[in-house]
Design an enzyme around this catalytic site. Structure first.
Site, short mmCIF file in Angstrom:
data_model
loop_
_atom_site.label_atom_id
_atom_site.label_comp_id
_atom_site.label_asym_id
_atom_site.label_seq_id
_atom_site.Cartn_x
_atom_site.Cartn_y
_atom_site.Cartn_z
CG HIS A 20 -1.90 1.08 1.25
ND1 HIS A 20 -2.25 1.72 2.40
CD2 HIS A 20 -2.64 1.65 0.26
CE1 HIS A 20 -3.16 2.64 2.12
NE2 HIS A 20 -3.40 2.61 0.82
CG ASP A 28 7.98 10.28 -22.33
OD1 ASP A 28 9.10 10.06 -21.81
OD2 ASP A 28 7.49 11.42 -22.38
CG HIS A 106 8.58 17.41 -16.89
ND1 HIS A 106 8.01 16.16 -16.99
CD2 HIS A 106 9.76 17.33 -17.56
CE1 HIS A 106 8.81 15.37 -17.70
NE2 HIS A 106 9.87 16.05 -18.05
CE1 TYR A 128 6.99 18.21 -19.76
CE2 TYR A 128 6.10 18.78 -21.92
CZ TYR A 128 6.98 19.03 -20.88
OH TYR A 128 7.84 20.09 -20.95
CB ALA A 129 3.09 10.24 -22.72
CG ASN A 130 6.48 10.86 -18.51
OD1 ASN A 130 6.97 9.93 -19.11
ND2 ASN A 130 6.78 12.12 -18.77
#
Length: 139
Positions: A20, A28, A106, A128-130
């Site tokens: 947990h 990316d 970022h 920024y595909a994270n």
């Protein structure tokens, strides 16, 4: 052999050993990955596997309770950002749970990946595909 969608041994082990609040990053192809964090590199070529395809499989495998995104994601890559939010919404509907969504810069995101149990690198080439997933519990 597993019956479910996730076939990657490293990702299966990761999911089975998470506790947990542990964090896992899916990123990316260009995100810097801290040297001390386990790297699970899925990238084959530009766009393969995609960020969203990887997220879908991870959501089907691991219980989450929240996500962390870079503030820049929505402005720079709105289509991918909306696709991610749609997957999160679908998971909330399927599980009947509400997930927290946190936006940070970022630069702060890159620092935060240092706390992840692992970073899963995709072949995605969308800026920024994270996402950082916060692990939940199944009970």
């Amino acid at each position: 052999m597993n019956k479910h969608a996730l076939l990657n041994a490293d990702m299966n082990y990761l999911a089975a050993t998470l506790g947990h609040t542990d964090e896992v990053t899916i990123c990316d192809a260009g995100l810097p990955i801290p040297a001390q964090v386990k790297r699970i590199d899925l990238a084959l070529t530009h766009g393969v596997p995609s960020f969203i395809a990887t997220v879908k499989v991870w959501l089907a495998t691991s219980q989450i309770e929240g996500i962390v995104l870079a503030q820049e994601f929505a402005d720079v890559s709105p289509e991918c950002h909306q696709a991610l939010l749609a997957e999160i919404e679908a998971e909330q509907q399927a599980t009947g749970r509400t997930f927290s969504v946190e936006y940070i810069s970022h630069e702060a995101f890159k620092q935060r990946t240092g706390h992840s149990r692992a970073v899963i690198r995709t072949g995605e080439c969308t800026p920024y595909a994270n996402v950082i997933f916060k692990t939940g519990v199944v009970f």
